[in-house]
Design a protein around this motif. Structure first.
Motif, PDB file in Angstrom:
ATOM      1  N   ASP A  25      -0.154   9.076   6.397  1.00 35.15           N
ATOM      2  CA  ASP A  25       0.625   8.632   5.246  1.00 35.15           C
ATOM      3  C   ASP A  25       1.963   8.109   5.766  1.00 35.15           C
ATOM      4  O   ASP A  25       2.812   8.877   6.212  1.00 35.15           O
ATOM      5  N   PHE A  26       2.128   6.801   5.716  1.00 36.58           N
ATOM      6  CA  PHE A  26       3.319   6.171   6.289  1.00 36.58           C
ATOM      7  C   PHE A  26       4.596   6.715   5.641  1.00 36.58           C
ATOM      8  O   PHE A  26       5.594   6.960   6.313  1.00 36.58           O
ATOM      9  N   ASN A  27       4.547   6.914   4.312  1.00 43.28           N
ATOM     10  CA  ASN A  27       5.727   7.415   3.608  1.00 43.28           C
ATOM     11  C   ASN A  27       6.063   8.851   3.993  1.00 43.28           C
ATOM     12  O   ASN A  27       7.223   9.249   3.982  1.00 43.28           O
ATOM     13  N   LYS A  28       5.054   9.630   4.293  1.00 35.80           N
ATOM     14  CA  LYS A  28       5.291  11.022   4.661  1.00 35.80           C
ATOM     15  C   LYS A  28       5.918  11.126   6.043  1.00 35.80           C
ATOM     16  O   LYS A  28       6.813  11.947   6.282  1.00 35.80           O
ATOM     17  N   ILE A  29       5.441  10.296   6.953  1.00 33.70           N
ATOM     18  CA  ILE A  29       5.989  10.315   8.314  1.00 33.70           C
ATOM     19  C   ILE A  29       7.380   9.699   8.342  1.00 33.70           C
ATOM     20  O   ILE A  29       8.294  10.208   8.990  1.00 33.70           O
ATOM     21  N   TYR A  30       7.541   8.604   7.607  1.00 27.06           N
ATOM     22  CA  TYR A  30       8.845   7.927   7.533  1.00 27.06           C
ATOM     23  C   TYR A  30       9.380   8.102   6.116  1.00 27.06           C
ATOM     24  O   TYR A  30       9.367   7.179   5.304  1.00 27.06           O
TER      25      TYR A  30
ATOM     26  N   TYR B  15       4.170   3.036  15.814  1.00 28.58           N
ATOM     27  CA  TYR B  15       3.902   3.186  14.386  1.00 28.58           C
ATOM     28  C   TYR B  15       2.491   2.747  14.008  1.00 28.58           C
ATOM     29  O   TYR B  15       2.074   2.908  12.857  1.00 28.58           O
ATOM     30  N   HIS B  16       1.740   2.188  14.939  1.00 28.20           N
ATOM     31  CA  HIS B  16       0.387   1.708  14.643  1.00 28.20           C
ATOM     32  C   HIS B  16      -0.529   2.852  14.207  1.00 28.20           C
ATOM     33  O   HIS B  16      -1.298   2.723  13.253  1.00 28.20           O
TER      34      HIS B  16
ATOM     35  N   VAL C 218       0.821  -1.227   0.000  1.00 26.89           N
ATOM     36  CA  VAL C 218       0.000   0.000   0.000  1.00 26.89           C
ATOM     37  C   VAL C 218       0.848   1.268   0.000  1.00 26.89           C
ATOM     38  O   VAL C 218       0.356   2.340  -0.342  1.00 26.89           O
ATOM     39  N   THR C 219       2.119   1.151   0.368  1.00 27.63           N
ATOM     40  CA  THR C 219       3.010   2.321   0.348  1.00 27.63           C
ATOM     41  C   THR C 219       3.928   2.318  -0.868  1.00 27.63           C
ATOM     42  O   THR C 219       4.856   3.117  -0.944  1.00 27.63           O
ATOM     43  N   ASN C 220       3.656   1.413  -1.801  1.00 31.86           N
ATOM     44  CA  ASN C 220       4.433   1.321  -3.053  1.00 31.86           C
ATOM     45  C   ASN C 220       5.922   1.098  -2.792  1.00 31.86           C
ATOM     46  O   ASN C 220       6.775   1.733  -3.413  1.00 31.86           O
TER      47      ASN C 220
END
Length: 435
Positions: free
Chosen positions: A219-224, A211-212, A162-164
């Motif tokens: 947006d997981f990619n934006k935070i990490y 991280y939950h 889902v985060t490509n």
């Protein structure tokens, strides 16, 4: 005069051979001669003078001189010097056209090369811009037991989708999982060099949940925002990820179902036993008819802290409670070819053999906790035993699980609620994984 004109024409042709205007020159000269002749006739007619008198006034010499001056004027215009001056201009025009053509060709070729270069750069850029989620389990930090690791692996795989990101599995504790399980429909191995020089962050850990909220709401990619996210996780993130509005449309079909089915689908995309493990499994199940319902009866007895696992967590079941399990299994074992007990206790193994005799299937493997005892000399053998025994649980016609991820994940992989039970506190009850 005619011979002179012809002579002049011959000279003109020899002088201006190859010049495109020679026909025009001849026509002009002829017209001039005819004009002069007409003038002479006209004067003669008007003045009534004889030709001799006319010629005296407009002598042939003068006429010749006049024509000659015209010829010289034309020759000066088309003289070799002028031609040499005009030819470079023509040549220059041709050169310019050729240069322009060549320039356009070079420009076009340059554009082609540039476009091709951009394509290559784009491909390389895409390759260089690839980002990764690496499920990390090494000897530097705790990873938890086998069942916990499994749920963390599938969750990390879905998060990568889902985060490509590219999903990578790096599980080397207590020894490489690749010794026993290999990639199936998804290749989760890459060379270490592919990650070299990339920005990276390590997220999570056993029982870590920071991280939950990111996986659920953000947006997981934006935070990490790193090329590589090393995810140390034993959490079941499937429903958490599926609840994030940002990812709803990215959830693959295999995960868009009940939790136990999504786990089974994801795990089977990632893993299949190595040839070594397949041979061991087939050898242990020799004589068992897997197509005959009830031919293989199984249970997982999780005791917890005991003589084999002195540093394990508090007891899950007591040794005394095992008798209730034997009583429950007896009717099923009566009609079965084999009965298998997966356990963390050598004492339980001995009790099973004592109760069920030759029908008892025993892996004979080393019993350890693959995380808490990962530094022991037999840790890798214990890792192999855990994986092998869970593989057997997935084949059972009757299965009793303990309150342990090890056997619950085995039940998920078995894939049915039929004759599925839970052993806890000396009682055995039906266990339903979900619809």
């Amino acid at each position: 005069m005619r011979s002179w004109i012809l002579d002049w024409e011959r000279r003109g042709r020899s002088t201006h051979k190859g010049v495109s205007m020679k026909r025009l020159e001849g026509q002009v000269l002829l017209l001039m001669v005819l004009s002069a002749f007409v003038v002479v006739v006209f004067i003669n007619h008007v003045t009534k003078k004889d030709p001799v008198a006319v010629q005296r006034e407009l002598s042939l010499r003068e006429l010749k001189q006049l024509i000659k001056e015209q010829i010289h004027a034309e020759e000066r215009y088309l003289s070799p010097e002028k031609q040499s001056q005009s030819k470079p201009k023509i040549q220059n025009d041709n050169v310019l056209r050729e240069e322009s053509k060549e320039k356009r060709k070079k420009t076009f070729t340059s554009l082609e090369k540039t476009e091709s270069s951009h394509e290559i750069t784009s491909i390389r850029s895409d390759a260089s811009k690839k980002r990764y989620i690496v499920h990390l389990c090494d000897s530097t930090r705790a990873c938890a037991g086998w069942g916990d690791r499994q749920r963390g692996v599938v969750a990390a795989y879905l998060l990568a989708i889902v985060t490509n990101r590219v999903f990578v599995l790096n599980m080397t504790s207590p020894c490489p999982v690749r010794n026993f399980l290999k990639p199936h429909k998804y290749h989760w191995e890459i060379p270490d060099s592919e990650l070299a020089g990339k920005s990276a962050i390590t997220v999570g850990g056993v029982r870590a949940t920071d991280y939950h909220k990111v996986a659920r709401f953000q947006d997981f990619n934006k935070i990490y925002n790193y090329d590589v996210i090393y995810l140390r996780s034993n959490s079941d993130l499937l429903n958490i990820i599926k609840s994030n509005p940002l990812y709803k449309k990215k959830i693959p079909d295999w995960a868009n179902t009940y939790r136990h089915r999504a786990f089974k689908n994801g795990w089977e995309k990632l893993m299949t036993p190595t040839n070594h493990m397949t041979k061991r499994l087939n050898a242990l199940l020799k004589g068992v008819d897997l197509l005959k319902q009830g031919d293989l009866v199984c249970a997982h007895v999780r005791i917890g802290k005991n003589a084999q696992l002195t540093n394990d967590s508090p007891n899950r079941n007591s040794i005394e409670s095992v008798d209730a399990l034997w009583d429950f299994l007896s009717p099923y074992v009566k009609n079965a070819t084999r009965m298998f007990i997966a356990t963390d206790s050598m004492e339980v193994r001995a009790l099973a053999r004592k109760r069920f005799g030759k029908k008892t299937l025993d892996s004979g493997g080393t019993i350890i906790h693959i995380d808490r005892q990962r530094k022991s000399g037999s840790a890798c053998d214990g890792f192999e035993t855990a994986i092998l025994e869970q593989l057997i649980l997935t084949k059972c016609h009757v299965l009793v699980v303990s309150a342990s991820n090890f056997s619950i994940r085995g039940a998920f992989l078995r894939g049915t609620n039929d004759k599925l039970f839970m052993f806890r506190n000396a009682t055995i009850t039906p266990f339903n994984m979900g619809t």
